[in-house]
Design a protein around this motif. Structure first.
Motif, PDB file in Angstrom:
ATOM      1  N   ILE A  32       0.827  -1.211   0.000  1.00 17.09           N
ATOM      2  CA  ILE A  32       0.000   0.000   0.000  1.00 17.09           C
ATOM      3  C   ILE A  32       0.861   1.261   0.000  1.00 17.09           C
ATOM      4  O   ILE A  32       0.496   2.270  -0.626  1.00 17.09           O
ATOM      5  CB  ILE A  32      -1.007  -0.005   1.190  1.00 17.09           C
ATOM      6  N   GLY A  34       3.988   1.827  -1.386  1.00 20.23           N
ATOM      7  CA  GLY A  34       4.508   2.099  -2.727  1.00 20.23           C
ATOM      8  C   GLY A  34       3.386   2.458  -3.688  1.00 20.23           C
ATOM      9  O   GLY A  34       3.524   3.373  -4.519  1.00 20.23           O
ATOM     10  N   ILE A  51       8.038  -1.350  -9.026  1.00 22.05           N
ATOM     11  CA  ILE A  51       8.296  -2.795  -9.149  1.00 22.05           C
ATOM     12  C   ILE A  51       8.077  -3.473  -7.801  1.00 22.05           C
ATOM     13  O   ILE A  51       8.223  -2.847  -6.751  1.00 22.05           O
ATOM     14  CB  ILE A  51       9.748  -3.089  -9.620  1.00 22.05           C
ATOM     15  N   GLY A  54       7.498  -9.670  -5.511  1.00 21.74           N
ATOM     16  CA  GLY A  54       6.452 -10.701  -5.544  1.00 21.74           C
ATOM     17  C   GLY A  54       5.244 -10.113  -6.243  1.00 21.74           C
ATOM     18  O   GLY A  54       5.365  -9.256  -7.115  1.00 21.74           O
ATOM     19  N   THR A  60       3.001  -7.365   3.685  1.00 14.06           N
ATOM     20  CA  THR A  60       2.137  -7.077   4.835  1.00 14.06           C
ATOM     21  C   THR A  60       0.750  -6.599   4.411  1.00 14.06           C
ATOM     22  O   THR A  60      -0.240  -6.831   5.112  1.00 14.06           O
ATOM     23  CB  THR A  60       2.815  -5.987   5.700  1.00 14.06           C
ATOM     24  N   SER A  61       0.669  -5.942   3.260  1.00 13.87           N
ATOM     25  CA  SER A  61      -0.586  -5.279   2.885  1.00 13.87           C
ATOM     26  C   SER A  61      -1.737  -6.226   2.556  1.00 13.87           C
ATOM     27  O   SER A  61      -2.851  -5.760   2.302  1.00 13.87           O
ATOM     28  CB  SER A  61      -0.347  -4.317   1.720  1.00 13.87           C
ATOM     29  N   SER A  64      -3.331  -7.692   6.920  1.00 13.68           N
ATOM     30  CA  SER A  64      -3.733  -6.776   7.996  1.00 13.68           C
ATOM     31  C   SER A  64      -5.063  -7.209   8.603  1.00 13.68           C
ATOM     32  O   SER A  64      -5.679  -8.185   8.165  1.00 13.68           O
ATOM     33  CB  SER A  64      -3.846  -5.351   7.455  1.00 13.68           C
ATOM     34  N   THR A  65      -5.534  -6.442   9.576  1.00 12.23           N
ATOM     35  CA  THR A  65      -6.851  -6.703  10.174  1.00 12.23           C
ATOM     36  C   THR A  65      -7.957  -6.135   9.281  1.00 12.23           C
ATOM     37  O   THR A  65      -9.127  -6.355   9.522  1.00 12.23           O
ATOM     38  CB  THR A  65      -6.908  -6.085  11.594  1.00 12.23           C
ATOM     39  N   LEU A  67      -8.848  -3.013   8.736  1.00 11.93           N
ATOM     40  CA  LEU A  67      -9.589  -1.875   9.273  1.00 11.93           C
ATOM     41  C   LEU A  67      -9.090  -0.585   8.642  1.00 11.93           C
ATOM     42  O   LEU A  67      -7.882  -0.404   8.459  1.00 11.93           O
ATOM     43  CB  LEU A  67      -9.389  -1.771  10.786  1.00 11.93           C
ATOM     44  N   ALA A 194       9.297  -8.537 -10.037  1.00 15.40           N
ATOM     45  CA  ALA A 194      10.476  -7.824 -10.543  1.00 15.40           C
ATOM     46  C   ALA A 194      11.237  -7.297  -9.321  1.00 15.40           C
ATOM     47  O   ALA A 194      10.790  -6.361  -8.669  1.00 15.40           O
ATOM     48  CB  ALA A 194      10.045  -6.682 -11.455  1.00 15.40           C
ATOM     49  N   ALA A 230      10.146   1.636  -0.794  1.00 16.76           N
ATOM     50  CA  ALA A 230       8.902   1.473  -0.017  1.00 16.76           C
ATOM     51  C   ALA A 230       8.688  -0.017   0.200  1.00 16.76           C
ATOM     52  O   ALA A 230       7.608  -0.547  -0.052  1.00 16.76           O
ATOM     53  CB  ALA A 230       7.727   2.096  -0.761  1.00 16.76           C
ATOM     54  N   TRP A 234      11.142  -5.187   4.509  1.00 15.80           N
ATOM     55  CA  TRP A 234      12.423  -5.457   3.829  1.00 15.80           C
ATOM     56  C   TRP A 234      13.244  -4.172   3.648  1.00 15.80           C
ATOM     57  O   TRP A 234      14.257  -4.163   2.965  1.00 15.80           O
ATOM     58  CB  TRP A 234      12.180  -6.089   2.452  1.00 15.80           C
ATOM     59  N   VAL A 238      16.926  -3.534   1.470  1.00 18.36           N
ATOM     60  CA  VAL A 238      17.076  -2.696   0.270  1.00 18.36           C
ATOM     61  C   VAL A 238      18.074  -1.570   0.547  1.00 18.36           C
ATOM     62  O   VAL A 238      18.920  -1.248  -0.296  1.00 18.36           O
ATOM     63  CB  VAL A 238      15.699  -2.153  -0.191  1.00 18.36           C
ATOM     64  N   THR A 295      -5.436  -9.431  16.731  1.00 19.68           N
ATOM     65  CA  THR A 295      -4.207 -10.014  16.251  1.00 19.68           C
ATOM     66  C   THR A 295      -3.203 -10.095  17.391  1.00 19.68           C
ATOM     67  O   THR A 295      -3.487  -9.605  18.488  1.00 19.68           O
ATOM     68  CB  THR A 295      -3.643  -9.181  15.076  1.00 19.68           C
ATOM     69  N   GLY A 375       3.924   3.470   9.519  1.00 17.72           N
ATOM     70  CA  GLY A 375       2.612   3.921   9.051  1.00 17.72           C
ATOM     71  C   GLY A 375       1.580   2.815   9.106  1.00 17.72           C
ATOM     72  O   GLY A 375       1.798   1.757   9.698  1.00 17.72           O
ATOM     73  N   LEU A 377      -2.080   1.034   6.920  1.00 12.23           N
ATOM     74  CA  LEU A 377      -2.856   0.935   5.682  1.00 12.23           C
ATOM     75  C   LEU A 377      -3.741   2.180   5.544  1.00 12.23           C
ATOM     76  O   LEU A 377      -3.808   2.814   4.486  1.00 12.23           O
ATOM     77  CB  LEU A 377      -3.730  -0.321   5.788  1.00 12.23           C
TER      78      LEU A 377
HETATM   79  C1  LIG Z   1      -1.129  -8.068  11.663  1.00 11.04           C
HETATM   80  C2  LIG Z   1      -1.264  -6.684  11.114  1.00 11.04           C
HETATM   81  C3  LIG Z   1      -2.494  -6.051  11.164  1.00 11.04           C
HETATM   82  C4  LIG Z   1      -2.626  -4.758  10.651  1.00 11.04           C
HETATM   83  N1  LIG Z   1      -3.858  -4.191  10.634  1.00 11.04           N
HETATM   84  C5  LIG Z   1      -4.015  -2.952  10.123  1.00 11.04           C
HETATM   85  C6  LIG Z   1      -5.313  -2.397  10.027  1.00 11.04           C
HETATM   86  O1  LIG Z   1      -6.314  -3.033  10.345  1.00 11.04           O
HETATM   87  N2  LIG Z   1      -5.425  -1.141   9.549  1.00 11.04           N
HETATM   88  C7  LIG Z   1      -4.338  -0.411   9.173  1.00 11.04           C
HETATM   89  O2  LIG Z   1      -4.522   0.738   8.798  1.00 11.04           O
HETATM   90  N3  LIG Z   1      -3.091  -0.939   9.198  1.00 11.04           N
HETATM   91  C8  LIG Z   1      -2.910  -2.194   9.651  1.00 11.04           C
HETATM   92  N4  LIG Z   1      -1.674  -2.774   9.676  1.00 11.04           N
HETATM   93  C9  LIG Z   1      -0.529  -2.023   9.146  1.00 11.04           C
HETATM   94  C10 LIG Z   1      -0.458  -2.129   7.619  1.00 11.04           C
HETATM   95  O3  LIG Z   1      -0.891  -3.384   7.173  1.00 11.04           O
HETATM   96  C11 LIG Z   1       0.973  -1.886   7.159  1.00 11.04           C
HETATM   97  O4  LIG Z   1       1.435  -0.685   7.713  1.00 11.04           O
HETATM   98  C12 LIG Z   1       1.073  -1.770   5.642  1.00 11.04           C
HETATM   99  O5  LIG Z   1       0.416  -2.836   5.001  1.00 11.04           O
HETATM  100  C13 LIG Z   1       2.537  -1.742   5.212  1.00 11.04           C
HETATM  101  O6  LIG Z   1       2.558  -1.600   3.822  1.00 11.04           O
HETATM  102  P1  LIG Z   1       3.911  -1.467   3.028  1.00 11.04           P
HETATM  103  O7  LIG Z   1       3.568  -1.188   1.623  1.00 11.04           O
HETATM  104  O8  LIG Z   1       4.798  -0.499   3.716  1.00 11.04           O
HETATM  105  O9  LIG Z   1       4.604  -2.894   3.168  1.00 11.04           O
HETATM  106  P2  LIG Z   1       4.286  -4.221   2.331  1.00 11.04           P
HETATM  107  O10 LIG Z   1       2.852  -4.395   2.114  1.00 11.04           O
HETATM  108  O11 LIG Z   1       5.003  -5.328   2.989  1.00 11.04           O
HETATM  109  O12 LIG Z   1       4.931  -3.920   0.911  1.00 11.04           O
HETATM  110  C14 LIG Z   1       6.324  -3.929   0.691  1.00 11.04           C
HETATM  111  C15 LIG Z   1       6.562  -4.598  -0.653  1.00 11.04           C
HETATM  112  O13 LIG Z   1       7.937  -4.446  -1.010  1.00 11.04           O
HETATM  113  C16 LIG Z   1       8.292  -5.567  -1.787  1.00 11.04           C
HETATM  114  N5  LIG Z   1       9.755  -5.712  -1.813  1.00 11.04           N
HETATM  115  C17 LIG Z   1      10.570  -6.010  -0.779  1.00 11.04           C
HETATM  116  N6  LIG Z   1      11.845  -6.085  -1.200  1.00 11.04           N
HETATM  117  C18 LIG Z   1      11.835  -5.822  -2.528  1.00 11.04           C
HETATM  118  C19 LIG Z   1      12.842  -5.783  -3.539  1.00 11.04           C
HETATM  119  N7  LIG Z   1      14.131  -6.040  -3.271  1.00 11.04           N
HETATM  120  N8  LIG Z   1      12.469  -5.502  -4.819  1.00 11.04           N
HETATM  121  C20 LIG Z   1      11.158  -5.262  -5.124  1.00 11.04           C
HETATM  122  N9  LIG Z   1      10.179  -5.305  -4.195  1.00 11.04           N
HETATM  123  C21 LIG Z   1      10.509  -5.578  -2.920  1.00 11.04           C
HETATM  124  C22 LIG Z   1       7.593  -6.721  -1.073  1.00 11.04           C
HETATM  125  O14 LIG Z   1       7.425  -7.835  -1.927  1.00 11.04           O
HETATM  126  C23 LIG Z   1       6.278  -6.090  -0.638  1.00 11.04           C
HETATM  127  O15 LIG Z   1       5.213  -6.386  -1.524  1.00 11.04           O
HETATM  128  C24 LIG Z   1      -1.501  -4.078  10.137  1.00 11.04           C
HETATM  129  C25 LIG Z   1      -0.268  -4.728  10.080  1.00 11.04           C
HETATM  130  C26 LIG Z   1      -0.152  -6.033  10.544  1.00 11.04           C
HETATM  131  C27 LIG Z   1       1.149  -6.753  10.434  1.00 11.04           C
END
Ligand SMILES: Cc1cc2nc3c(=O)[nH]c(=O)nc-3n(C[C@H](O)[C@H](O)[C@H](O)COP(=O)(O)OP(=O)(O)OC[C@H]3O[C@@H](n4cnc5c(N)ncnc54)[C@H](O)[C@@H]3O)c2cc1C
Length: 558
Positions: A32, A34, A51, A54, A60-61, A64-65, A67, A194, A230, A234, A238, A295, A375, A377
């Motif tokens: 979410i 990126g 990119i 996966g 993580t996105s 989540s719960t 919400l 990618a 983003a 990970w 990076v 959770t 941050g 979702l």
């Molecule tokens: C159990 C749980 C419950 C939650 N519940 C809520 C909720 O109810 N409401 C809310 O607002 N928030 C919630 N959150 C928080 C929210 O889900 C996260 O903050 C958010 O999803 C993080 O998104 P992100 O894009 O930063 O990370 P991610 O979704 O993990 O995205 C990062 C991406 O980077 C990619 N990546 C990594 N390395 C590389 C590379 N070398 N090259 C290319 N791509 C790469 C990965 O494949 C991944 O897809 C929850 C989190 C958890 C763990």
């Protein structure tokens, strides 16, 4: 930037352009965070590439719960600014994706020696106040009979009071996909599978990303004036591709959810149950065909790619469920599936991960790599706005014209454009579409709630393909046309992309449903021209992968 029409999204074409052109902004990570940055930057007129190593939302996105909320717990921790901001984002997201973000009531029963009813009421009053004018649904106290009408199996002993408040729920991975599709409509180029494996530098400055195309086993150079990391949990990996000695900034924290059959727990509202183990609340969420329970919040130090629910996590959640529903006697075998996700929290001195702030942080390296992590979702839009504000001034100087320094995402609708739900769901409209496409009105409602205004594309696929209106799995609303659509328009290039992230089929525990897997592979195969052998290989890959969580751990759990 003018919004383009909704067009098919072919991965090979996207990769070809990504490897040929130079971009203003290249984003590593299609969760979410990126996705939000790609939309914000593309909508300002920047040339954007994104990119993911996966599938989009594969990290993580999708764990989540689900919400879209201000976060009562953050209020309790006195993070008023974060709560206020998240409540404002809740209102904006509800308006930009009303088909995907739904209001939901939450019961908060209180018990002797657990939370006091007065304390809960004060907290909810403050929560409503912080939401200000955006708050259309205010909390209220409930009489006992009202409470047990909504949740008849709820614990009665030592009950001291009950309240109901309101927040929103969404389908997290669909939200990511809709944000990415909207970024593409604003000109972004995107590719899943990618992976960034290195950086291209001129002098000491990063000017591109070395990318491995994991489906075609090739590599290419993605050139960009500015690279954004983003990559969620990970993030440090990076950063270390840029500077191997970069000290760790992320503190991964694991959160586990259980998914139960809806018929097992009778409740017409979500519930906040006080944990029997500590002072946390556990969410019990009736969600479409299932009930999600979560959770946990524990530090995680293992390999990041495959966090697994462990016996202790499952027992932690089951203990509270069996306390709040003393008559049901839930066991491991009642669990349909489980999932675990990792919060990319920012390192802090707090002893317990649950006390670490959920606010995002942005760091910049000497070579110009900008990383963003933390941050929620819910707050993805404002996080993206802040990050792009930071780089826009610099990029505006480079490009000089045609770029807006201000974000305009608050007014952008997801799902193909503004949708007047009342009109779309109006009975007369449903009846006439139902006659025209010879489908049940309930299917049209389902499609609107999944795809917004783009439901019309799926009706068109139904008109063009024999049997495309037929369900993919017994008892679930998803139809063959959706798999064809996701293959064509949402870059679902593997069977698991559709089952786990474009639809909810994976969460409903259909890993062993051979008929469903065969039908889905055949439908998705129509978008990609898969042979029978390729369809079988997809099914084998999916069955072998652990995407759906560990059911055996669940069965052992209690
Ligand atoms: C159990 C749980 C419950 C939650 N519940 C809520 C909720 O109810 N409401 C809310 O607002 N928030 C919630 N959150 C928080 C929210 O889900 C996260 O903050 C958010 O999803 C993080 O998104 P992100 O894009 O930063 O990370 P991610 O979704 O993990 O995205 C990062 C991406 O980077 C990619 N990546 C990594 N390395 C590389 C590379 N070398 N090259 C290319 N791509 C790469 C990965 O494949 C991944 O897809 C929850 C989190 C958890 C763990």
């Amino acid at each position: 930037m003018q919004r383009r029409p909704h067009e098919p999204l072919f991965r090979d074409q996207q990769i070809e352009t990504l490897s040929r052109e130079t971009f203003d902004l290249a984003i590593i990570g299609g969760g979410i965070t990126g996705a939000g940055i790609a939309l914000d930057a593309a909508a300002r007129g920047l040339k954007v590439a994104l990119i993911d190593k996966g599938d989009f939302a594969g990290g993580t996105s999708s764990k989540s719960t689900k919400l879209v909320h201000g976060g009562l717990r953050y209020l309790e921790q006195r993070h008023f600014r974060l709560t206020r901001e998240a409540l404002r984002e809740r209102a904006l997201l509800y308006h930009s994706a009303p088909f995907l973000v739904n209001w939901c009531g939450f019961l908060v029963p209180t018990y002797r020696d657990k939370y006091s009813h007065t304390r809960v009421e004060i907290g909810l009053w403050l929560y409503d106040l912080l939401a200000r004018s955006s708050n259309t649904h205010r909390h209220h106290s409930l009489e006992k009979n009202q409470l047990f009408n909504l949740a008849p199996q709820l614990r009665r002993r030592d009950l001291t009071g009950a309240s109901q408040y309101f927040d929103c729920m969404t389908q997290d991975s669909r939200l990511v996909i809709e944000v990415i599709k909207t970024a593409v409509e604003h000109g972004a180029l995107v590719a899943n599978y990618a992976a960034a494996f290195g950086f291209f530098k001129q002098g000491h400055e990063i000017k591109g990303i070395e990318v491995a195309d994991l489906l075609r086993n090739t590599t290419f150079l993605l050139r960009a004036s500015q690279v954004i990391n983003a990559s969620g949990v990970w993030c440090d990996q990076v950063r270390q591709l840029d500077f191997p000695e970069a000290p760790a900034k992320i503190r991964p924290s694991k959160g586990v959810h259980l998914v139960l059959q809806r018929k097992k727990i009778s409740c017409h509202s979500a519930i906040l149950a006080p944990s029997v183990h500590d002072g946390r609340f556990i969410f019990i969420l009736p969600w479409h065909e299932v009930v999600i329970v979560g959770t946990t919040d524990t530090d995680f130090e293992k390999e990041l790619d495959h966090p697994e629910p462990e016996k202790a996590d499952i027992a932690y959640l089951l203990d509270t469920l069996n306390w709040i529903f003393p008559e049901i006697g839930l066991e491991g075998r009642d669990i349909v599936t489980t999932y675990a996700g990792l919060r990319p929290l920012i390192q802090s001195k707090k002893a317990d991960s649950k006390d670490v702030s959920r606010e995002e942080a942005i760091f910049e390296s000497d070579s110009g790599l900008i990383s963003i992590a933390g941050g929620k979702l819910t707050t993805f839009r404002i996080m993206a706005e802040r990050l792009v504000n930071r780089v826009a001034t610099r990029l505006v100087k480079l490009k000089s014209t045609g770029i807006s320094k201000k974000s305009n995402t608050a007014g952008i609708s997801l799902g193909g454009g503004p949708i007047a739900l009342k009109n779309e769901l109006f009975k007369q409209n449903l009846d006439s579409l139902s006659r025209e496409y010879q489908v049940d009105p309930s299917l049209i409602i389902h499609l609107i709630k999944q795809y917004g205004i783009n439901y019309r594309e799926i009706l068109q696929i139904i008109a063009e393909h024999n049997e495309a209106e037929r369900p993919l799995a017994a008892g679930l609303p998803f139809v063959q046309a959706e798999a064809i659509y996701s293959g064509r328009y949402e870059m679902a290039v593997q069977l698991q992309d559709f089952l786990e992230r474009r639809s909810r089929i994976g969460l409903c525990g259909r890993r062993a449903d051979t008929a469903c897997l065969e039908l889905t592979a055949a439908s998705l195969g129509k978008a990609h021209g898969w042979t029978k052998t390729e369809q079988e290989a997809q099914i084998q890959n999916y069955s072998a992968s652990g995407q759906e969580g560990s059911r055996s751990e669940a069965e052992d759990g209690r």
